[in-house]
Write an enzyme that holds these catalytic residues in place. Structure first.
Site, short mmCIF file in Angstrom:
data_model
loop_
_atom_site.label_atom_id
_atom_site.label_comp_id
_atom_site.label_asym_id
_atom_site.label_seq_id
_atom_site.Cartn_x
_atom_site.Cartn_y
_atom_site.Cartn_z
N TYR A 367 1.18 -0.64 0.01
CA TYR A 367 -0.28 -0.17 0.63
C TYR A 367 0.65 0.94 -0.11
CZ TYR A 367 -3.32 -3.85 1.58
OH TYR A 367 -3.96 -4.85 1.53
N MET A 368 -0.01 2.36 -0.35
CA MET A 368 0.28 4.13 -0.45
C MET A 368 -0.30 4.43 0.14
SD MET A 368 3.83 3.28 -3.85
CE MET A 368 3.63 5.32 -4.05
N ASP A 369 -0.88 4.55 1.44
CA ASP A 369 -1.77 4.62 1.47
C ASP A 369 -2.44 6.25 1.54
OD1 ASP A 369 -3.25 2.67 3.15
OD2 ASP A 369 -1.19 2.21 4.50
N GLY A 371 -1.08 8.15 -0.83
CA GLY A 371 -1.48 8.89 -2.18
C GLY A 371 -2.49 7.69 -3.04
N TYR A 457 -5.83 -0.81 8.96
CA TYR A 457 -4.83 -0.21 10.58
C TYR A 457 -5.31 1.43 10.62
CZ TYR A 457 0.13 -2.20 11.02
OH TYR A 457 0.65 -3.16 11.69
N HIS A 514 4.80 -6.99 7.55
CA HIS A 514 5.18 -5.98 7.16
C HIS A 514 5.87 -4.79 7.67
CE1 HIS A 514 2.28 -5.79 9.57
NE2 HIS A 514 2.34 -4.05 10.16
N MET A 524 12.04 23.47 5.64
CA MET A 524 12.87 23.92 6.45
C MET A 524 12.94 25.05 6.08
SD MET A 524 12.31 21.44 8.98
CE MET A 524 13.53 22.39 10.28
N ASP A 525 13.03 26.09 6.75
CA ASP A 525 13.41 27.76 6.31
C ASP A 525 13.69 28.28 7.07
OD1 ASP A 525 12.41 27.79 3.36
OD2 ASP A 525 10.89 29.48 3.73
N HIS A 676 7.79 -4.75 11.10
CA HIS A 676 6.41 -5.27 12.23
C HIS A 676 6.23 -6.95 11.94
CE1 HIS A 676 2.11 -4.81 13.80
NE2 HIS A 676 2.93 -5.80 14.80
#
Ligand SMILES: *[C@@H]1O[C@H](CO)[C@@H](O)[C@H](O)[C@H]1NC(C)=O
Ligand SMILES: *[C@@H]1O[C@H](CO)[C@@H](O)[C@H](O)[C@H]1NC(C)=O
Length: 726
Positions: A367-369, A371, A457, A514, A524-525, A676
């Site tokens: 998964y790419m949760d 996107g 999850y 997994h 960051m600035d 995990h």
């Protein structure tokens, strides 16, 4: 048994659990001591004061705020409800949509004004023209559009170079899980597996990308569970059954069933609801505990989004994809009293969650949760008193449904002051010096929290601000494991345990190994936009025999990264470095460049083959740290269009351009990683596991910025005693 029922199962995770949690507080058998909190005796005036009694647990229905007349106040404020309505109306008359036979809006977000404009904007200045970025599917084609809310002009961008598809809409996920039921073979299989069709609960599982056959079709895999006798259907998989569905045509393309011999695990002991526990077995381990703020909170939220607390100020907004976005974070310098820039923008850019089981029903689970599912879309209302303490302030999200209609996700983010009994700084003198010194300062922090339930999850994301200038970003993992059905009931039946791909958690249930990677975008600035990335490498120096009685010591060597590849960092325990973002043109009194350092934590790294299809898509996890030059189109580490993407638009690809990054406006990227290997305690729901990283001032202040803060004294802190124990 009908459509509604199946929809309901899907929304179980999204809605019912929370609804039940909300109900707790009002039920007579609610959480232990919920009622006692208010019964104070009056040993301090505060204890019986009107203010205190009014700060009782917020009623979750208390401020179902009407957002109908919201107006933006700050250039970064998210689109308001009226603005989303306007986008919908502008698009409905646009030729692309008006002449289409089907269309859906997959995201509708503020197109932030150019950074240079935002940096120049001051409170009270007029806002810049408001624009929306819309990702839409029109007649099965993806489009990225800019909608100018003032001129009503619509610009269509070219997306031909993208292989992937937009974030799925909640509507199409709900529709997808009903598609298998249109298929008689599917119904027959379910019945053969001994599951009544009325007990079915199905999930839409993103497919990843594994080769040409998947091209030119938007796909989803549907897997199902038995919800008989439990709300925790996740623990009752109908193992090995996968239905490949075309998301656009809503057709079943393929049914794969390789689990016919695997029993469906039992429902016993899977329910995690308080109301489902036997009253005589409830564990009352604790007495009530709460926070008193007799003089009110030390923070305020102005114009809905501007948070001011202690020496901090930042803009905060919910986001459908990122969850929350923290912008323009500034800290006040104790010497000059002026606010100094720390971070222009920070958010969860992408997640990558590959499962470690190569078999038919599991290999694609990578998964790419953010996107694929929308990290913010999956963030449900927080549960007052349990998700956030009594002294929390709540912020709503306003998002667009697939047809463009705005809706409100209430209480999606909370902000509260936390006192965990920690120490901000201290020193005591021992008697040998003859000095009686005991100087200690308590640590109070400000926490911004949201929790996303991406199906099974749960991810808890905290941005925690400290008065000493440190920002801690913490990720907590809880919720329910994605488990695999098995015929094994005991490990003594397993001849080669390593081939289980996980741990036997209960009879017939394997918790599959997994990883979780959570990648943060950190623009960051530090005291201005032009910064450099400095590595402070620690190395062992050997002494020559006559030089010193010592044989070795550590030496710190500093190197400024010139280009992006110099800043691709894999963490190494035996070759350690500190990672500073410095402003090379701004120095302290004694001449050090001012900076903030990234202090890594949660350092699991992906061990997958770099050419493994999921790792190519998740290539933003190939390094733990990256630094890129600021580019407003490079914000989503896995690419703009992530579903079925092939990895050609990831942070790894951008960074390999090796652009100059010295003394430039730069963006720091950090990935928190977790391996995990499930254990029995994770069944039937996981106790939270968390990791964090810090952004810590390093030569940013001239000296300890909280030296002059006062300690706690008894008189400031009233003690209210519960009536029952008084
Ligand atoms: C499959 O079962 C569902 C639920 O009983 C039913 O609505 C649907 O019509 C069935 N599909 C077929 C093709 O029979
Ligand atoms: C900005 O990002 C886009 C997308 O990665 C890229 O096409 C473009 O070349 C980048 N611009 C610069 C100046 O790097």
């Amino acid at each position: 048994m009908d459509t509604r029922r199946f929809l309901c199962f899907f929304f179980l995770t999204l809605c019912i659990a929370l609804a039940l949690l909300f109900t707790w507080a009002r039920l007579p058998y609610g959480p232990p001591y919920a009622g006692d909190l208010l019964d104070c005796s009056t040993n301090s005036a505060w204890c019986s004061s009107k203010n205190r009694l009014q700060s009782k647990p917020p009623n979750p229905t208390r401020r179902l705020r009407d957002h109908a007349s919201d107006t933006p106040h700050h250039p970064l404020d998210p689109l308001t409800l009226p603005e989303i309505t306007a986008v919908r109306s502008i698009l409905s008359s646009h030729p692309l949509f008006a002449s289409s036979s089907s269309h859906a809006l997959h995201s509708v977000d503020l197109q932030e004004p150019d950074k240079s404009l935002v940096l120049r904007w001051h409170h009270g200045d007029p806002l810049f023209p408001r624009k929306a970025t819309v990702v839409a599917r029109v007649d099965d084609m993806s489009h990225v559009l800019t909608v100018d809310l003032t001129t009503r002009e619509v610009t269509v961008e070219d997306t031909a170079s993208h292989s992937g598809y937009p974030t799925m809409t909640l509507e199409e996920m709900s529709a997808a899980i009903l598609v298998p039921l249109m298929n008689a073979d599917f119904n027959r299989t379910i019945v053969q597996r001994g599951v009544d069709l009325t007990d079915l609960a199905c999930l839409p599982i993103s497919t990843g990308w594994y080769g040409k056959v998947e091209e030119n079709r938007r796909l989803i895999k549907v897997q199902c569970y038995s919800a008989k006798d439990t709300v925790n259907f996740y623990m009752r998989p109908i193992e090995g059954l996968t239905v490949l569905v075309d998301l656009d045509t809503k057709q079943v393309l393929e049914i794969s069933d390789k689990g016919g011999s695997i029993p469906i695990p039992k429902a016993a002991n899977t329910d995690y609801r308080y109301s489902a526990q036997k009253p005589n077995q409830v564990l009352k381990l604790l007495k009530p505990i709460s926070i008193e703020q007799p003089n009110g909170p030390s923070f305020s939220v102005e114009d809905d989004h501007l948070v001011k607390w202690a020496n901090w100020e930042f803009h905060l907004k919910p986001d459908a994809r990122a969850g929350v976005i923290v912008s323009r974070a500034k800290v006040r310098d104790p010497n000059t009293g002026e606010f100094r820039d720390v971070m222009y923008k920070g958010f969860t850019s992408e997640l990558f969650v590959p499962y470690m089981d190569p078999t038919d029903a599991w290999y694609f689970k990578t998964y790419m949760d953010a996107g694929e599912y929308g990290f913010g879309l999956q963030a449900m209302p927080l549960d007052p008193l349990n998700d956030c303490p009594r002294n929390a302030y709540y912020m709503d999200g306003v998002f667009a449904a697939a047809d463009g209609t705005p809706y409100v996700r209430s209480n999606m983010v909370c902000v509260f002051e936390s006192y965990a009994g920690d120490i901000a700084w201290r020193h005591t003198e021992c008697p040998i010096t003859g000095m009686q010194i005991r100087e200690v300062r308590p640590k109070v922090t400000l926490v911004v929290r949201m929790a996303a339930s991406v199906a099974n999850y749960d991810y808890i994301i905290d941005w925690e601000f400290q008065t000493d200038g440190l920002i801690r970003v913490k990720v907590g993992l809880s919720g329910i494991l994605m488990v695999k059905g098995t015929s094994y009931e005991n490990v003594n039946q397993v001849s080669s345990p390593e081939n289980l791909h996980g741990t036997l958690l209960s009879e017939n249930v394997i918790g599959v190994i997994h990883d979780h990677y959570v990648t943060f975008y950190l623009d960051m600035d530090v005291d201005g936009s032009d910064n450099s990335f400095l590595k402070v490498n620690l190395q062992r120096e050997q002494n020559s025999p006559n030089e010193s009685p010592r044989k070795s010591y550590l030496k710190a060597t500093k190197t400024v990264a010139k280009t992006e590849k110099d800043a691709q960092v894999k963490l190494k325990l035996y070759d350690p470095s500190e990672f500073h973002v410095i402003n090379p043109t701004k120095r302290t009194r004694v001449g050090n460049p001012v900076g903030y350092k990234l202090v890594p934590g949660g350092t699991a790294a992906s061990l997958l083959d770099l050419d493994d299809p999921p790792q190519k898509r998740g290539a933003f996890t190939n390094n733990q740290i990256w630094v890129t030059p600021y580019n407003r189109s490079e914000q989503w580490a896995g690419g703009l269009l992530v579903c079925q993407s092939q990895g050609e638009d990831t942070l790894a690809v951008w960074s390999d351009r090796d652009r100059p990054i010295e003394n430039k406006d730069i963006v720091l990227w950090y990935t928190l990683g977790f391996h995990h290997v499930p254990c029995q305690e994770d069944f039937p729901i996981m106790p939270t596991v968390s990791s964090s990283f810090d952004l810590k001032p390093v030569n940013f202040f001239e000296s300890n910025p909280i030296l002059r803060t006062p300690p706690n004294v008894e008189a400031d802190l009233p003690v209210c005693v519960a009536a029952a124990s008084a």
